[in-house]
Design an enzyme around this catalytic site. Structure first.
Site: not given
Length: 526
Positions: A355, A386, A501
């Site tokens: 960000e 793994h 948004k």
């Protein structure tokens, strides 16, 4: 003070023409052992930053020092902690370092000494937490609160959650866990429902975190929680506090037990050491433990003032990262803590780094012609081994690795199995992975051939305690800041999160057309 694009600096040209080094050769044999012992420097809280397995030698380090000097990184850092308006996108100061110490001049903003303001809020949170712990602030039945639930998203969730989870087990063993913490962040109702189903509502205190007091997801989750409290016959005003700005509708609101304040000079992803983290961590661990986190961060902030990159771990880490990103072409970085307690720390660093430096224009809104922030991902070891280490070892992309490891476990609970403890096995894996990535393995069977030459660094501490955690937090914050200065981007705004948004609000208001309407129908919104 000059803010110049990276590719206009003389150091950029030098780095373009410098001969790369071979990690495999540097790390082999006794020369490798000597290098490991020399290519390390102190961090805060007695930790070490080791960069022996990075693709740098003294020649490259000298050029990187020249880059740090030419880009005036320390002078720009001084501007930050002395209160200059370095967040050009929002015309704001950047003051998160002031939450943990005074690094320079007094910063007076809006007629207020900001260090004194942050300290006053820490004191207020501490006093509130102590009253909760002492049973002076209780629920309707006169019972003590046992759980604190943070309601927030992004920086109001990721950092505080990572810090809490990093110390939860340590606090249990050291008898400093005053209350359990839970977190509600996602607007997905399953998130809130799962948390509410796992706690005793009557003995829960909710910490609503929203600087503006208007964050859609947070206010939706607040209403979700309030409805649950009312259905349980409880008064929400007796169960909620707000962490917000002094000008928001949440400030001083009688719907909350109390309000704690932050300001526009601390961005969400940098806010863990403000009231955003301070209230929940003081409630759960006690104010003394939160203060110890701040002390560790303050130590690291002081180290970041050193102009010598060989004595400044955050700046050195940043310069090596710039070299790898812009001149070696590595587009990703893996954060690999070999501590299960730090399971959410990579998620916090994703926001902090991506960000902050995920920008394609400079501080003045002009497109840049070079790469900026990398993609960050990670998982604790040995689980990651793994999962995705296959690609890291033998994939076509080289991914720089940032390990974190500790000599001792947090809970002082271990057992010897096959002549070694679990902690020794864990740390043996760290050492082995570093060398496997660096040196690889020759094999005529190409499926079993490891090219090596995969760079890494490691932060090593004695134990994951509050001071160590604070220092690691500040290390990465300062690393991201220094890299943003080099790339000449504004690391302190986040316009990239806004468009989605705005479109979501249009969807909910049914003000859509075209494909947005079609997707809304597909998802059953209308």
């Amino acid at each position: 003070m000059e803010w110049k694009n990276f590719d206009l600096l003389e150091s950029y040209k030098k780095l373009e023409n410098i001969s790369p080094v071979e990690i495999k050769e540097l790390m082999a044999g006794e020369n490798g052992a000597k290098r490991v012992r020399e290519y390390q420097l102190p961090m805060g809280a007695g930790q070490l930053y080791s960069y022996a397995a990075e693709p740098v030698d003294d020649t490259i380090l000298d050029v990187l020092q020249g880059l740090a000097d030419e880009a005036e990184l320390i002078e720009k850092y001084e501007q930050v902690y002395n209160g200059a308006v370095v967040n050009t996108g929002e015309n704001r100061r950047v003051l998160h370092q002031l939450t943990r110490g005074q690094l320079g001049e007094d910063v007076i903003a809006d007629g207020v000494n900001k260090r004194e303001f942050y300290v006053s809020q820490q004191k207020k949170a501490a006093e509130f937490a102590e009253k909760v712990h002492a049973g002076e602030i209780v629920n309707e039945a006169g019972e003590k609160f046992t759980t604190a639930v943070q309601i927030g998203i992004g920086g109001s969730d990721l950092g505080p959650r990572a810090l809490y989870m990093s110390l939860e087990n340590w606090a249990k063993v050291n008898n400093t866990l005053k209350m359990e913490a839970k977190f509600i962040s996602n607007v997905d109702p399953d998130d809130g429902s799962a948390v509410l189903a796992s706690i005793d509502l009557s003995r829960a205190i909710f910490v609503l975190v929203s600087k503006s007091g208007t964050t859609l997801e947070t206010l939706t989750n607040e209403s979700f929680v309030k409805e649950a409290l009312i259905k349980a016959g409880l008064n929400p005003a007796k169960h909620m506090v707000a962490v917000t700005s002094e000008t928001s509708p949440l400030a001083g609101n009688p719907d909350y037990l109390d309000s704690f304040y932050m300001d526009d000079y601390i961005g969400g992803r940098y806010s863990s050491t403000s009231s955003v983290g301070g209230v929940i961590l003081s409630l759960t661990f006690g104010p003394e433990i939160f203060a110890r986190i701040l002390n560790g961060a303050a130590e690291e902030d002081i180290l970041a003032k050193n102009k010598d990159i060989r004595q400044n771990p955050a700046m050195l880490d940043a310069m090596i990262g710039v070299y790898e990103r812009n001149f070696l072409g590595y587009s990703n970085t893996a954060v690999l803590p070999y501590s299960q307690a730090m399971i959410r720390f990579p998620a916090h660093l994703q926001q902090l780094d991506m960000e902050s430096n995920g920008k394609s224009v400079n501080r003045f809104g002009e497109p840049v012609s070079y790469q900026t922030g990398p993609i960050i991902f990670g998982e604790p070891g040995t689980n990651g081994q793994h999962s995705f280490y296959q690609l890291l070892h033998q994939g076509t992309d080289i991914v720089p690795l940032q390990f974190v490891g500790f000599k001792k476990n947090q809970m002082d609970n271990d057992i010897v199995i096959q002549d070694s403890t679990s902690q020794q096995k864990l740390n043996a894996n760290v050492a082995a992975q570093i060398m496997a990535f660096a040196c690889g393995k020759e094999d005529e069977n190409r499926n079993k051939y490891f090219a090596g030459g995969r760079p890494s660094s490691i932060i090593v501490g004695e134990q994951l305690i509050p001071e160590a955690l604070g220092a690691i937090l500040a290390h990465f914050e300062n690393k991201v800041m220094f890299q943003g200065f080099v790339w000449n981007v504004n690391s302190f705004d986040q316009e990239g999160v806004q468009l989605g948004k705005l479109l979501a609000k249009k969807v909910l208001a049914k003000e859509t057309d075209g494909a947005l309407t079609a997707y809304s129908e597909l998802l059953g919104i209308f």
